[in-house]
Design an enzyme around this catalytic site. Structure first.
Site, PDB file in Angstrom:
ATOM      1  N   LYS A 239       3.511   1.892  15.592  1.00  0.00           N
ATOM      2  CA  LYS A 239       4.828   1.101  14.864  1.00  0.00           C
ATOM      3  C   LYS A 239       4.979   2.817  14.292  1.00  0.00           C
ATOM      4  CE  LYS A 239       6.752  -1.905  11.827  1.00  0.00           C
ATOM      5  NZ  LYS A 239       5.649  -2.738  10.757  1.00  0.00           N
ATOM      6  N   GLN A 240       3.689   2.908  13.865  1.00  0.00           N
ATOM      7  CA  GLN A 240       2.871   4.195  13.078  1.00  0.00           C
ATOM      8  C   GLN A 240       2.117   4.971  12.707  1.00  0.00           C
ATOM      9  OE1 GLN A 240       4.064   0.329  10.166  1.00  0.00           O
ATOM     10  NE2 GLN A 240       2.522   2.340   8.707  1.00  0.00           N
TER      11      GLN A 240
ATOM     12  N   TRP B 138       1.269  -1.091   0.246  1.00  0.00           N
ATOM     13  CA  TRP B 138      -0.180  -0.403  -0.074  1.00  0.00           C
ATOM     14  C   TRP B 138       0.790   1.218  -0.179  1.00  0.00           C
ATOM     15  CZ3 TRP B 138      -1.498   3.269   4.596  1.00  0.00           C
ATOM     16  CH2 TRP B 138      -0.086   2.779   5.622  1.00  0.00           C
TER      17      TRP B 138
ATOM     18  N   GLU C  83       1.117  -1.804  13.116  1.00  0.00           N
ATOM     19  CA  GLU C  83       1.118  -3.377  12.799  1.00  0.00           C
ATOM     20  C   GLU C  83       1.416  -4.273  14.765  1.00  0.00           C
ATOM     21  OE1 GLU C  83       3.746  -3.961   9.525  1.00  0.00           O
ATOM     22  OE2 GLU C  83       2.290  -4.345   8.104  1.00  0.00           O
TER      23      GLU C  83
HETATM   24  C1  BGC Z   1       4.614  -1.715   7.565  1.00  0.00           C
HETATM   25  C2  BGC Z   1       3.846  -1.625   6.307  1.00  0.00           C
HETATM   26  C3  BGC Z   1       4.651  -1.170   5.382  1.00  0.00           C
HETATM   27  C4  BGC Z   1       5.875  -2.803   4.722  1.00  0.00           C
HETATM   28  C5  BGC Z   1       6.471  -1.846   3.729  1.00  0.00           C
HETATM   29  C6  BGC Z   1       6.281  -2.384   6.778  1.00  0.00           C
HETATM   30  O1  BGC Z   1       7.104  -2.033   8.039  1.00  0.00           O
HETATM   31  O2  BGC Z   1       4.211  -2.085   8.985  1.00  0.00           O
HETATM   32  O3  BGC Z   1       3.138   0.403   6.960  1.00  0.00           O
HETATM   33  O4  BGC Z   1       3.896  -1.448   4.113  1.00  0.00           O
HETATM   34  O5  BGC Z   1       6.239  -1.966   6.098  1.00  0.00           O
HETATM   35  O6  BGC Z   1       7.344  -0.708   4.013  1.00  0.00           O
END
Ligand code: BGC
Length: 767
Positions: free
Chosen positions: A601-602, A358, A489
Site C-alpha cells: 500500500k505504501q 503517526w 496495511e
Molecule cells: C495509512 C496510514 C495513515 C492513515 C492516515 C492510512 O491510509 O495507511 O499510514 O496513518 O491513512 O493518514
C-alpha cells in the site's frame, strides 16, 4: 486521475462555470482554516443539492460509541470524531421572494477563487430566475489569522434588470450532525441563546466530552458601501437563530451584508464567560472593519509565505500544487497550542475522525520544523509528552507492564480510539515514529535539552514497550516481533515486519544512548528521571539484549531485507502487469485477495530506508528500491512522497518526478477519487519533503546541513527557504547550478553535493 477542473494559476485555485457534480469536491478544495478552526467551502446561501456541510473547531471532538461486528478485548469504547460544529456562515437570500439556490436556479458566469496568498475565498456569479430577474452575487470570506476566533464574510447583491426586494437571512445553526455518526446521534446540547441588535449567540455543549462553544454572529449592512440600518425580524428555533433583513434596491445598487462570526470555546475561556468573550471578539472585529481585517490577513499570510514559500518556474501546475500543499498545512496547524495537532483531513472533512496519527511524527514535523519557529515542532512533541500517561494506560490495558507505553494509532486526547484489531493492536510501528520524531527534532534543532526536560521519559516508556513486545525465539536464537501490521496495511498479522523490528531495535539503542548522554551531561535530570520512571538495571540490560539480538528477515537470493517472514512465498508480479481496470486494488479486490497478494500500500521497508538512510549505503538502498517499488500500489497518500525522495537520492529522476506529481496534485486532480471527503493534509507535508529533501537533497545528519540539488527536466528553476537553527537559508536551483543565500547574521558551513562551503552572513554562494 479523476477530475482536473480547476484552472492552473501560480497563486490561486480557480473554478470557472458551475457544475453541480463538482460541488462536494470544491467544498474540500476551497476549504478555509486558521489553525483554530476551519470549514469546507460550503455556500453561504441555501443549497438543495449534494453537499457535505462541515465546520470544525480545533481540539473539539466527540467520542462516538464504537461500532464493530465482533468486539475484541482491548478495543476502545469509542471512536473520536472531529465534531461538525454549528454553522455561522449561512446567509439565506431571497430576491423578490424567490430563494437563491444554485441547485435550481440558472447560474451564469460562476467564478470561484481561493487566493492562497492571503487565504481569501471569493465567489461571483449571475443568477437568473424563471421570471427573468437577474442579479449579480459576490461573496468574499476569510478566517482571520489575527483574531483566530472569528471569520468574516462580505456578501453582495447587485440587481441587473429589476427593482425590488432583497431579503438577507443570516443565521446561526447549531442543529448540525456528523454524516459519519455511528448511531445517527446528535452530538451537541444547546444550552442557551442570546439575541441582540444585529448580533446573536448560541451556547452549545458537546455531549460526553463537555466542550462548550459560543457560536456568534454580528451583522452590518452596506448600501453602495455606506452603512445602512435595516430593522430585522427574528426567527428563532430550538437550535437556530435567523435574522431577516428586507430592503428595496434599484438597478445599479449594490447591497452587501457583512457577517462576522465564529467560535469562542471552553478550551480557551471559562464556560461562564463564553457569551461575553464571543461578543468581545466580534465587537473587536466590527471595530476593525472588514477591509482592515483583510489587510491584516494579507500581512499575516505574507509573513508565513516569506519562509514557507517554494517557487517553481516553468511549470505552473507544479507551482500551484506546492503552494496549495503549503497553504493547507498552514491553515490546519499554526503551532501555538500544544493541545492541537494535525488530522489527516485537517478541517476539510469528517473521515479519519480522530485527530492525530503517526502521520504527524513521520511526515509533518520536518515541514513545520523548517518553515516555522522551533517551538512549533516542539509543541507537536509536547502534545505526545502530555499524553504519555494515557499511552501507558493503553499499554497496560493490552497487558504490558511497568510504565511501558503504546501510543494510540488514532487519538484526540491520548486515548486510543481506533478499532480494527489489525491496526489498533498490531500497527505498533507508530510507537517508533514518536521516538523518531524526538530524534529528528533534536538532530535538526540542536535542542538536546528537550531530551532531558521531556523526551527521555517518552523514550524510556517506548523502549519498555519494545523490550516487552519482542519475543525470544529459541528456534532462531534471536528476538522476534510477532503478529504485527507494518505501514503496509495490505498485510496483517505478519511476523517480523522488517520495518517494525528495525525501528524497535533503533528505539532501544536510542534509549541506551540517551541514558548515557543524560548521565554524563544532565546528571540532575538523569537522577530525577530514573526515580520518576523507576528504571532498573535489569531493564537496561534487557534493552541491550533485545536490540543486539533482533532478528531481520532477509533473502540471500535477492540480497534484500524481506518485508516480513514468508514474503517470498508470494507471487511477485509487478504492479505494472496489473490491468488498469483492477486498480486501485482496495476498491476492486476482496480483502483476502489483497492480503495474499505481494502488493504494498505504501512505503514499508522503504519507510525504514527513508528514516535511516544514513545507516545504509546507496547500493543497498537502490537494491531495496528496485525490489519493492515495482510491487507498490501507492494507495495511501503517504506513499508517493517517500518514494520520490528515495528515487531522487539514487538518481531515478523520472521516477522521482512521477511520484512528485502524484503527491503534489493528489487532491487538485483527485487521483484517488475521494477529494469530496476532504483533503489529504498530512501527506501534503510529504509533498514539501519531496522538494526539499527529494529534489533539494537536504539532509541533516551528524549536525551538518547538506544539499544535493537536482532539478526536474521541465522546470526552469525552483527555490525554497529553510530555517535551520539560527539561520534562514534560501536555496535556488536551475539547470546551470545552484545558489545559497544566508539571510542570517552569522556564517554557516554546509555541504553541497559533497563539497564543504561556508556561507557568510547575508551572503550568496553560487555553486
Ligand atoms: C495509512 C496510514 C495513515 C492513515 C492516515 C492510512 O491510509 O495507511 O499510514 O496513518 O491513512 O493518514
Amino acid at each position: 486521475m479523476n477530475i482536473d477542473y480547476t484552472k492552473p494559476h501560480e497563486w490561486k485555485i480557480i473554478e470557472e462555470g458551475f457544475n453541480k457534480e463538482h460541488v462536494t469536491a470544491s467544498e474540500s478544495i476551497f476549504s478555509l482554516g486558521n489553525g483554530m478552526m476551519g470549514q469546507r467551502a460550503n455556500f453561504e446561501e441555501y443549497y438543495s443539492g449534494d453537499t457535505l456541510q462541515g465546520s470544525y473547531i480545533g481540539g473539539i471532538y466527540y467520542p462516538d460509541k464504537t461500532r464493530v461486528g465482533w468486539w475484541k478485548n482491548g478495543y476502545p469504547e469509542y471512536f473520536a470524531k472531529v465534531l461538525n460544529a454549528p454553522n455561522w456562515i449561512g446567509i439565506g437570500l431571497k430576491i423578490n421572494g424567490k430563494v437563491l439556490d444554485l441547485n435550481t436556479c440558472k447560474i451564469i458566469d460562476f467564478y470561484r477563487e481561493l487566493d492562497m496568498k492571503n487565504g481569501v475565498l471569493t465567489r461571483s456569479f449571475v443568477v437568473e430566475f424563471n421570471d427573468g430577474d437577474m442579479a449579480k452575487i459576490h461573496a468574499t470570506r476569510f478566517l482571520s489569522l489575527i483574531l483566530q476566533e472569528i471569520g468574516a464574510i462580505k456578501y453582495s447583491v447587485a440587481p441587473i434588470n429589476f427593482q425590488g426586494e432583497i431579503e438577507f437571512a443570516p443565521y446561526l445553526d447549531a442543529g448540525i450532525v456528523n454524516q459519519d455518526a455511528n448511531y445517527d446521534e446528535f452530538f451537541w446540547k444547546i444550552l442557551d441563546k442570546k439575541e441582540g441588535q444585529d448580533e446573536a449567540y448560541i451556547l452549545s455543549k458537546t455531549l460526553k466530552t463537555g466542550f462548550s462553544v459560543s457560536t456568534g454572529m454580528k451583522i452590518e449592512l452596506l448600501l453602495n458601501d455606506a452603512v445602512v440600518k435595516i430593522q430585522n425580524e427574528t426567527e428563532s428555533t430550538e437550535k437556530s437563530i435567523t435574522y431577516k433583513y428586507k430592503t428595496k434596491v434599484n438597478i445599479g445598487d449594490t447591497i452587501s451584508l457583512v457577517k462576522y462570526g465564529g467560535y469562542v470555546q471552553s478550551m480557551n475561556h471559562p464556560e461562564g464567560e463564553l457569551f461575553n468573550m464571543s461578543r468581545q471578539v466580534l465587537n473587536k472585529a466590527v471595530e476593525m472593519g472588514f477591509d482592515n481585517l483583510l489587510e491584516k490577513q494579507n500581512k499575516s499570510w505574507a509573513k508565513i509565505w516569506d519562509t514557507a514559500d517554494i517557487t517553481i518556474s516553468g511549470d505552473v501546475k507544479a507551482q500551484q500544487a506546492i503552494r496549495f500543499n503549503i497553504f493547507q498545512l498552514n491553515q490546519t496547524y499554526s503551532g501555538e497550542d500544544s493541545r492541537l495537532n494535525i488530522g489527516p483531513k485537517g478541517f476539510t472533512g469528517e473521515k479519519y475522525g480522530g485527530s492525530t496519527y503517526w502521520d504527524t511524527e513521520a511526515y509533518c514535523i520536518p515541514f513545520y520544523m523548517s518553515t516555522k519557529d522551533k517551538n512549533v515542532a516542539k509543541n507537536l512533541l509536547i502534545y505526545r509528552y502530555n499524553q504519555l500517561d494515557k499511552a501507558i494506560e493503553n499499554a497496560e490495558k493490552l497487558g504490558f507492564k511497568k510504565g511501558a507505553a503504546l501510543y494510540p494509532m488514532v487519538t484526540m486526547n491520548g486515548e486510543e480510539c481506533h478499532n480494527e484489531w489489525e491496526i489498533t493492536f498490531e500497527e505498533i510501528h507508530r510507537n517508533g515514529a514518536i521516538v523518531y520524531a524526538i530524534y529528528n527534532y533534536v538532530n535538526y534543532t540542536g535542542d538536546v535539552d528537550y531530551i532531558a526536560s521531556h523526551g527521555m521519559e517518552v523514550i524510556i516508556a517506548i523502549a519498555r514497550f519494545w523490550s516487552q513486545r519482542a519475543t525470544f525465539s529459541k528456534d532462531k536464537n534471536q528476538f522476534v516481533i510477532l503478529g504485527v501490521t507494518g505501514p503496509n496495511e495490505y498485510e496483517n498479522n505478519v511476523n517480523n515486519n522488517w520495518y517494525t523490528n528495525y525501528l524497535a531495535k533503533w528505539c532501544l539503542e536510542y534509549a541506551l544512548e540517551n541514558l548515557e548522554l543524560l548521565k554524563d551531561k544532565y546528571p540532575e535530570n538523569y537522577k530525577q528521571i530514573i526515580l520518576k520512571t523507576n528504571l532498573e538495571t535489569e531493564e537496561i540490560t534487557k534493552w541491550t539484549e533485545v536490540s543486539s539480538q533482533m532478528y531481520f528477515p532477509y533473502s540471500k537470493k535477492f540480497d534484500v531485507y524481506l518485508q516480513q517472514d514468508g514474503f517470498l512465498d508470494k507471487e511477485l508480479i509487478p504492479v505494472s502487469k496489473l490491468p488498469k481496470s483492477e486498480r486501485p486494488i482496495n476498491q476492486k479486490w476482496s480483502w483476502d485477495r489483497i492480503l495474499r497478494s505481494p502488493y504494498i500500500k505504501q512505503a514499508d521497508v522503504l519507510q525504514g530506508f527513508y528514516f535511516f538512510e544514513n545507516l545504509f549505503d546507496d547500493q543497498t538502498l537502490e537494491k531495496h528500491f528496485d525490489f519493492y517499488e515495482p510491487l507498490t500500489v501507492h494507495e495511501s497518500s503517504l506513499s508517493p512522497c517517500v518514494h520520490s525522495i528515495l528515487a531522487s537520492k539514487i538518481d531515478r529522476n523520472e521516477k522521482a518526478y512521477e511520484m512528485y506529481l502524484r503527491t503534489s496534485r493528489l487532491d487538485l486532480d483527485d487521483y484517488n477519487n475521494e477529494v469530496h471527503e476532504g483533503l489529504h493534509i498530512t501527506s501534503m507535508a510529504g509533498t514539501w519533503l519531496s522538494i526539499v529533501q527529494g529534489f533539494g537533497g537536504m539532509r541533516n545528519f551528524g549536525g551538518k546541513l547538506s544539499f544535493n540539488p537536482k532539478i526536474p527536466k521541465n522546470w526552469k528553476s525552483y527555490s525554497f527557504k529553510i530555517k535551520y537553527r539560527d539561520h534562514t537559508i534560501k536555496v535556488f536551483k536551475n539547470h546551470e547550478g545552484c545558489k545559497f543565500y544566508n539571510e542570517s547574521d552569522t556564517p554557516i558551513n554546509i555541504s553541497v553535493s559533497g563539497k564543504e562551503i561556508t556561507i557568510f552572513d547575508q551572503d550568496l554562494v553560487i555553486t
